[in-house]
Design a protein around this motif. Structure first.
Motif, PDB file in Angstrom:
ATOM      1  N   GLY A 235       0.799  -1.210   0.000  1.00  0.00           N
ATOM      2  CA  GLY A 235       0.000   0.000   0.000  1.00  0.00           C
ATOM      3  C   GLY A 235       0.842   1.275   0.000  1.00  0.00           C
ATOM      4  O   GLY A 235       0.432   2.286  -0.533  1.00  0.00           O
ATOM      5  N   VAL A 236       2.023   1.236   0.618  1.00  0.00           N
ATOM      6  CA  VAL A 236       2.875   2.421   0.694  1.00  0.00           C
ATOM      7  C   VAL A 236       3.718   2.571  -0.570  1.00  0.00           C
ATOM      8  O   VAL A 236       4.001   3.689  -1.005  1.00  0.00           O
ATOM      9  CB  VAL A 236       3.792   2.326   1.940  1.00  0.00           C
TER      10      VAL A 236
ATOM     11  N   LEU B  26       4.465   5.909  -3.436  1.00  0.00           N
ATOM     12  CA  LEU B  26       5.857   6.326  -3.538  1.00  0.00           C
ATOM     13  C   LEU B  26       6.383   6.154  -4.962  1.00  0.00           C
ATOM     14  O   LEU B  26       7.176   6.966  -5.437  1.00  0.00           O
ATOM     15  CB  LEU B  26       6.724   5.543  -2.554  1.00  0.00           C
TER      16      LEU B  26
END
Length: 181
Positions: free
Chosen positions: A2-3, A7
Protein backbone atom coordinates in the motif's frame (compact mmCIF):
# COMPACT_ATOMS: atom_id res chain seq x y z
CA UNK A 1 2.36 -2.82 -0.97
CA UNK A 2 0.00 0.00 0.00
CA UNK A 3 2.88 2.42 0.69
CA UNK A 4 4.99 1.50 -2.33
CA UNK A 5 2.42 2.40 -4.97
CA UNK A 6 2.08 6.08 -3.98
CA UNK A 7 5.86 6.33 -3.54
CA UNK A 8 6.36 4.91 -7.03
CA UNK A 9 3.96 7.52 -8.41
CA UNK A 10 5.90 10.23 -6.59
CA UNK A 11 9.13 8.78 -8.00
CA UNK A 12 7.70 8.89 -11.51
CA UNK A 13 6.46 12.45 -11.02
CA UNK A 14 9.84 13.57 -9.65
CA UNK A 15 11.50 11.88 -12.63
CA UNK A 16 9.29 13.85 -15.02
CA UNK A 17 10.20 17.08 -13.21
CA UNK A 18 13.90 16.15 -13.45
CA UNK A 19 13.49 15.61 -17.20
CA UNK A 20 11.85 19.03 -17.59
CA UNK A 21 14.58 20.71 -15.52
CA UNK A 22 17.31 18.99 -17.60
CA UNK A 23 15.68 20.07 -20.84
CA UNK A 24 15.30 23.59 -19.42
CA UNK A 25 19.00 23.68 -18.51
CA UNK A 26 19.99 22.50 -21.97
CA UNK A 27 17.73 25.08 -23.59
CA UNK A 28 19.16 27.80 -21.32
CA UNK A 29 22.68 26.80 -22.32
CA UNK A 30 21.74 26.81 -25.98
CA UNK A 31 19.97 30.15 -25.61
CA UNK A 32 22.99 31.73 -23.93
CA UNK A 33 25.34 30.30 -26.57
CA UNK A 34 23.07 31.41 -29.39
CA UNK A 35 22.86 34.90 -27.88
CA UNK A 36 26.66 35.02 -27.78
CA UNK A 37 26.81 33.87 -31.40
CA UNK A 38 24.29 36.48 -32.57
CA UNK A 39 26.00 39.23 -30.59
CA UNK A 40 29.36 38.31 -32.13
CA UNK A 41 27.78 38.16 -35.60
CA UNK A 42 26.08 41.53 -35.28
CA UNK A 43 28.64 43.55 -33.33
CA UNK A 44 31.91 41.76 -34.01
CA UNK A 45 32.79 41.69 -30.30
CA UNK A 46 32.14 39.01 -27.72
CA UNK A 47 30.16 38.88 -24.53
CA UNK A 48 32.57 37.80 -21.81
CA UNK A 49 29.94 36.28 -19.53
CA UNK A 50 28.22 33.81 -21.86
CA UNK A 51 30.61 30.87 -21.51
CA UNK A 52 30.84 31.22 -17.72
CA UNK A 53 27.08 31.46 -17.31
CA UNK A 54 26.32 28.57 -19.66
CA UNK A 55 28.67 26.17 -17.88
CA UNK A 56 26.89 26.70 -14.55
CA UNK A 57 24.09 24.52 -15.90
CA UNK A 58 26.37 21.51 -16.50
CA UNK A 59 26.25 20.12 -12.93
CA UNK A 60 22.46 20.25 -13.04
CA UNK A 61 22.36 18.40 -16.35
CA UNK A 62 24.91 15.82 -15.23
CA UNK A 63 23.49 14.99 -11.81
CA UNK A 64 19.81 15.05 -12.78
CA UNK A 65 20.43 12.98 -15.91
CA UNK A 66 22.12 10.44 -13.63
CA UNK A 67 18.87 10.08 -11.67
CA UNK A 68 16.84 9.84 -14.89
CA UNK A 69 19.05 7.11 -16.27
CA UNK A 70 18.77 5.19 -13.00
CA UNK A 71 14.98 5.33 -13.17
CA UNK A 72 14.98 3.84 -16.69
CA UNK A 73 17.59 1.16 -15.94
CA UNK A 74 20.16 2.80 -18.20
CA UNK A 75 22.96 2.82 -15.65
CA UNK A 76 26.10 0.75 -15.95
CA UNK A 77 25.31 -2.92 -15.46
CA UNK A 78 27.03 -6.18 -16.29
CA UNK A 79 23.91 -7.69 -17.78
CA UNK A 80 25.57 -10.45 -19.80
CA UNK A 81 27.48 -11.71 -16.77
CA UNK A 82 24.47 -11.48 -14.47
CA UNK A 83 22.14 -13.24 -16.91
CA UNK A 84 24.53 -16.19 -17.14
CA UNK A 85 24.14 -16.82 -13.40
CA UNK A 86 21.48 -19.06 -11.86
CA UNK A 87 18.24 -17.26 -10.96
CA UNK A 88 19.04 -17.21 -7.23
CA UNK A 89 22.43 -15.63 -7.88
CA UNK A 90 20.82 -13.06 -10.19
CA UNK A 91 18.56 -12.02 -7.32
CA UNK A 92 21.52 -11.83 -4.93
CA UNK A 93 23.51 -9.77 -7.46
CA UNK A 94 20.50 -7.52 -8.01
CA UNK A 95 20.07 -7.03 -4.27
CA UNK A 96 23.76 -6.15 -3.93
CA UNK A 97 23.47 -3.75 -6.86
CA UNK A 98 20.50 -2.00 -5.28
CA UNK A 99 22.38 -1.82 -1.97
CA UNK A 100 25.39 -0.21 -3.66
CA UNK A 101 23.12 2.26 -5.47
CA UNK A 102 21.42 3.05 -2.16
CA UNK A 103 24.77 3.54 -0.43
CA UNK A 104 25.93 5.82 -3.24
CA UNK A 105 22.69 7.82 -3.02
CA UNK A 106 23.07 8.14 0.76
CA UNK A 107 26.64 9.36 0.34
CA UNK A 108 25.54 11.86 -2.31
CA UNK A 109 22.89 13.15 0.04
CA UNK A 110 25.04 13.22 3.19
CA UNK A 111 28.27 14.62 1.75
CA UNK A 112 26.41 16.70 -0.84
CA UNK A 113 24.46 18.46 1.90
CA UNK A 114 27.70 19.16 3.76
CA UNK A 115 29.24 20.51 0.55
CA UNK A 116 26.17 22.66 -0.10
CA UNK A 117 26.12 23.99 3.47
CA UNK A 118 29.76 25.02 3.34
CA UNK A 119 29.67 26.51 -0.18
CA UNK A 120 30.42 30.19 0.27
CA UNK A 121 32.13 31.12 -2.97
CA UNK A 122 30.54 33.38 -5.53
CA UNK A 123 31.01 32.73 -9.25
CA UNK A 124 31.99 35.96 -10.92
CA UNK A 125 30.34 35.47 -14.28
CA UNK A 126 30.84 39.15 -15.04
CA UNK A 127 31.10 42.39 -13.11
CA UNK A 128 27.33 42.54 -12.85
CA UNK A 129 26.48 38.83 -12.72
CA UNK A 130 27.48 37.04 -9.52
CA UNK A 131 26.04 33.64 -8.77
CA UNK A 132 26.54 31.88 -5.41
CA UNK A 133 28.15 28.45 -5.64
CA UNK A 134 25.19 27.13 -3.67
CA UNK A 135 23.28 27.26 -6.99
CA UNK A 136 25.39 24.42 -8.39
CA UNK A 137 26.11 22.66 -5.07
CA UNK A 138 22.45 22.01 -4.18
CA UNK A 139 22.02 19.62 -7.09
CA UNK A 140 24.25 17.04 -5.39
CA UNK A 141 22.03 16.29 -2.37
CA UNK A 142 18.92 16.72 -4.52
CA UNK A 143 20.12 14.01 -6.89
CA UNK A 144 20.93 11.74 -3.93
CA UNK A 145 17.41 12.13 -2.56
CA UNK A 146 15.91 11.46 -6.00
CA UNK A 147 18.00 8.31 -6.35
CA UNK A 148 16.85 7.13 -2.92
CA UNK A 149 13.26 7.79 -3.96
CA UNK A 150 13.72 5.81 -7.19
CA UNK A 151 14.84 2.79 -5.15
CA UNK A 152 11.16 2.16 -4.32
CA UNK A 153 10.95 0.63 -7.80
CA UNK A 154 13.28 -2.15 -6.63
CA UNK A 155 14.33 -4.72 -9.19
CA UNK A 156 12.51 -2.83 -11.96
CA UNK A 157 15.49 -0.44 -11.97
CA UNK A 158 17.79 -3.23 -13.08
CA UNK A 159 17.81 -4.16 -16.73
CA UNK A 160 18.62 -7.84 -16.12
CA UNK A 161 15.04 -8.28 -14.93
CA UNK A 162 13.60 -6.86 -18.14
CA UNK A 163 12.43 -9.38 -20.71
CA UNK A 164 13.36 -7.95 -24.12
CA UNK A 165 10.59 -9.83 -25.90
CA UNK A 166 7.96 -8.30 -23.60
CA UNK A 167 9.40 -4.82 -24.16
CA UNK A 168 9.49 -5.27 -27.94
CA UNK A 169 5.97 -6.69 -27.95
CA UNK A 170 4.75 -3.76 -25.84
CA UNK A 171 6.34 -1.28 -28.21
CA UNK A 172 4.78 -2.97 -31.23
CA UNK A 173 1.35 -2.98 -29.56
CA UNK A 174 1.70 0.71 -28.68
CA UNK A 175 2.69 1.59 -32.23
CA UNK A 176 -0.20 -0.46 -33.67
CA UNK A 177 -2.69 1.31 -31.39
CA UNK A 178 -1.34 4.72 -32.38
CA UNK A 179 -1.69 3.96 -36.10
CA UNK A 180 -5.28 2.76 -35.65
CA UNK A 181 -6.30 5.97 -33.86
Amino acid sequence: MGVLTPLRRVSDLVNQVAIVVCVGCILAMLGISFTAFLYKLITGSTLSWTYSLARLFLPWIGFLSMTISLRYGEHVAMTLLVRSLPRVMVQVAAGLCLAVIGLFALMLTWYGWDYFSSATQVYMVSDQIRIPSKFTAIVIPISGVIMLLHLVHGFALLEHFIDEQDVIGGLIDTTDREHRS
